[in-house]
Design a protein around this motif. Sequence first.
Motif, PDB file in Angstrom:
ATOM      1  N   PRO A   1      15.750  34.149  21.435  1.00  0.00           N
ATOM      2  CA  PRO A   1      14.785  33.142  21.909  1.00  0.00           C
ATOM      3  C   PRO A   1      14.758  32.970  23.420  1.00  0.00           C
ATOM      4  N   SER A   2      15.403  33.849  24.177  1.00  0.00           N
ATOM      5  CA  SER A   2      15.540  33.614  25.618  1.00  0.00           C
ATOM      6  C   SER A   2      14.227  33.757  26.379  1.00  0.00           C
ATOM      7  N   ALA A   3      13.180  34.293  25.758  1.00  0.00           N
ATOM      8  CA  ALA A   3      11.881  34.407  26.428  1.00  0.00           C
ATOM      9  C   ALA A   3      10.971  33.227  26.116  1.00  0.00           C
ATOM     10  N   GLY A   4      11.497  32.179  25.486  1.00  0.00           N
ATOM     11  CA  GLY A   4      10.655  31.034  25.113  1.00  0.00           C
ATOM     12  C   GLY A   4      10.046  30.333  26.308  1.00  0.00           C
ATOM     13  N   ALA A   5      10.795  30.158  27.397  1.00  0.00           N
ATOM     14  CA  ALA A   5      10.283  29.429  28.557  1.00  0.00           C
ATOM     15  C   ALA A   5       9.158  30.199  29.237  1.00  0.00           C
ATOM     16  N   ILE A   6       9.317  31.509  29.429  1.00  0.00           N
ATOM     17  CA  ILE A   6       8.282  32.286  30.099  1.00  0.00           C
ATOM     18  C   ILE A   6       7.028  32.398  29.233  1.00  0.00           C
ATOM     19  N   MET A   7       7.171  32.420  27.913  1.00  0.00           N
ATOM     20  CA  MET A   7       5.993  32.449  27.037  1.00  0.00           C
ATOM     21  C   MET A   7       5.258  31.113  27.066  1.00  0.00           C
TER      22      MET A   7
ATOM     23  N   GLY B   1      15.074  31.659  29.568  1.00  0.00           N
ATOM     24  CA  GLY B   1      15.460  30.329  29.078  1.00  0.00           C
ATOM     25  C   GLY B   1      14.754  30.016  27.779  1.00  0.00           C
ATOM     26  N   THR B   2      15.412  29.282  26.932  1.00  0.00           N
ATOM     27  CA  THR B   2      14.786  28.857  25.675  1.00  0.00           C
ATOM     28  C   THR B   2      13.948  27.610  25.923  1.00  0.00           C
ATOM     29  N   ILE B   3      13.088  27.274  24.955  1.00  0.00           N
ATOM     30  CA  ILE B   3      12.263  26.074  25.041  1.00  0.00           C
ATOM     31  C   ILE B   3      12.622  25.159  23.879  1.00  0.00           C
ATOM     32  N   ARG B   4      12.757  23.879  24.169  1.00  0.00           N
ATOM     33  CA  ARG B   4      13.136  22.895  23.156  1.00  0.00           C
ATOM     34  C   ARG B   4      11.960  21.984  22.816  1.00  0.00           C
TER      35      ARG B   4
ATOM     36  N   ILE C   1      14.139  32.505  37.616  1.00  0.00           N
ATOM     37  CA  ILE C   1      14.145  31.099  37.188  1.00  0.00           C
ATOM     38  C   ILE C   1      15.003  31.002  35.938  1.00  0.00           C
ATOM     39  N   LEU C   2      16.037  30.170  35.982  1.00  0.00           N
ATOM     40  CA  LEU C   2      16.995  30.080  34.884  1.00  0.00           C
ATOM     41  C   LEU C   2      17.290  28.625  34.553  1.00  0.00           C
ATOM     42  N   PRO C   3      17.920  28.364  33.396  1.00  0.00           N
ATOM     43  CA  PRO C   3      18.194  26.972  32.999  1.00  0.00           C
ATOM     44  C   PRO C   3      19.143  26.270  33.969  1.00  0.00           C
TER      45      PRO C   3
ATOM     46  N   THR D   1      13.263  21.240  32.935  1.00  0.00           N
ATOM     47  CA  THR D   1      12.172  20.954  32.011  1.00  0.00           C
ATOM     48  C   THR D   1      11.090  22.024  32.110  1.00  0.00           C
ATOM     49  N   LEU D   2      10.175  21.970  31.155  1.00  0.00           N
ATOM     50  CA  LEU D   2       9.039  22.886  31.169  1.00  0.00           C
ATOM     51  C   LEU D   2       8.160  22.635  32.381  1.00  0.00           C
ATOM     52  N   ALA D   3       8.022  21.365  32.773  1.00  0.00           N
ATOM     53  CA  ALA D   3       7.202  21.047  33.939  1.00  0.00           C
ATOM     54  C   ALA D   3       7.791  21.666  35.206  1.00  0.00           C
ATOM     55  N   GLU D   4       9.110  21.631  35.339  1.00  0.00           N
ATOM     56  CA  GLU D   4       9.741  22.238  36.510  1.00  0.00           C
ATOM     57  C   GLU D   4       9.587  23.763  36.482  1.00  0.00           C
ATOM     58  N   ALA D   5       9.728  24.344  35.302  1.00  0.00           N
ATOM     59  CA  ALA D   5       9.561  25.798  35.194  1.00  0.00           C
ATOM     60  C   ALA D   5       8.137  26.210  35.522  1.00  0.00           C
ATOM     61  N   TYR D   6       7.173  25.426  35.054  1.00  0.00           N
ATOM     62  CA  TYR D   6       5.769  25.761  35.318  1.00  0.00           C
ATOM     63  C   TYR D   6       5.462  25.668  36.810  1.00  0.00           C
ATOM     64  N   GLU D   7       5.961  24.646  37.462  1.00  0.00           N
ATOM     65  CA  GLU D   7       5.698  24.486  38.888  1.00  0.00           C
ATOM     66  C   GLU D   7       6.379  25.584  39.703  1.00  0.00           C
TER      67      GLU D   7
END
Length: 325
Positions: A226-232, A253-256, A283-285, A309-315
Amino acid sequence: MRAVLREQRGGIGVLLRVMLVALVVFVSYQVWLKGQRPPVLTSQVPSTRLVETGANQVMTTAIESVHEASPEPETHPSHQEQIPISSPIIQTPPNLTERPVMEAPKRRPLQILARPLPIKELKKSDAFEDASRRIPILLVSQMAPNTLGMYTANPGALFMADIVVSHEPTGKGQITSDGPYGQSVLVSLHSSVQAVGSAVGYDVRFLSVRLIGRTMPGVALHMEGPSAGAIMAVAVASALLGDAIRSDICMSGTIRGDLTVGPVGGLSDKIAGCRRGNYRELILPYGQTSMDLALKGMSTEIKLTEVNTLAEAYEAATGQALRKL
């Protein structure tokens, strides 16, 4: 015999003497007792006064008895003379045969403060043009090469994938894949789409998401994890919002469900993969940058950026804020 008579006479004499002494003592006590009594008041003794009758003065005796004035009997007013007492509840009826009328106390209306009902957020489902995002997926080998002809990723391997996002007008959205993806990758993709729908306010039932893998000729590749969850998730959100993903970043990173980014493993190999793909930032957790990892990033000229968070990863990946549609 005479001696006996003499003795009896002597005893009688003694007895008489004793009785005489007792009588004298009793009389003396009575006299002393009378002397101790209080004197009688003159107001209680009958008095004599002179009454003048004409020219002759005659002494007449008038007896005045002193009596205490007896208290006057209390007179209770009759029922007709009773003073009426005003009462807001009980009133004295004019006719005693009737029962008093009881007035019920006035009740105040009960006020109940109504709680406002929670407003359910309405998610959008407007149509939009199809959008595609290409993302790098970092691979880590966790098994030895086998004789089944299956390729296992070397440390630092990189796999490019495309995510195509389109509108599904029927409300029966689908999430599919076309490539060497295992079940854990598909589960992570579903979690990413749900997280994006909650973050941007879009109903995922009207989304069609497809993950496409670019195969290598003559090589069978199988991907798990699941490590590609954040980039997807960043790719799906950028397709909806219309923002471009930076071309110099990798992400792992995974997504929760609470829109946070979870930890992953093999970051040392993933730094090497970023270097091979000519990327400049990983970009990592949050909290996973160890001293060794930081030193390796410096030696390979890869910038390490932690996100929570997802918002930080997106930015960090787009340079734009994650927002509602």
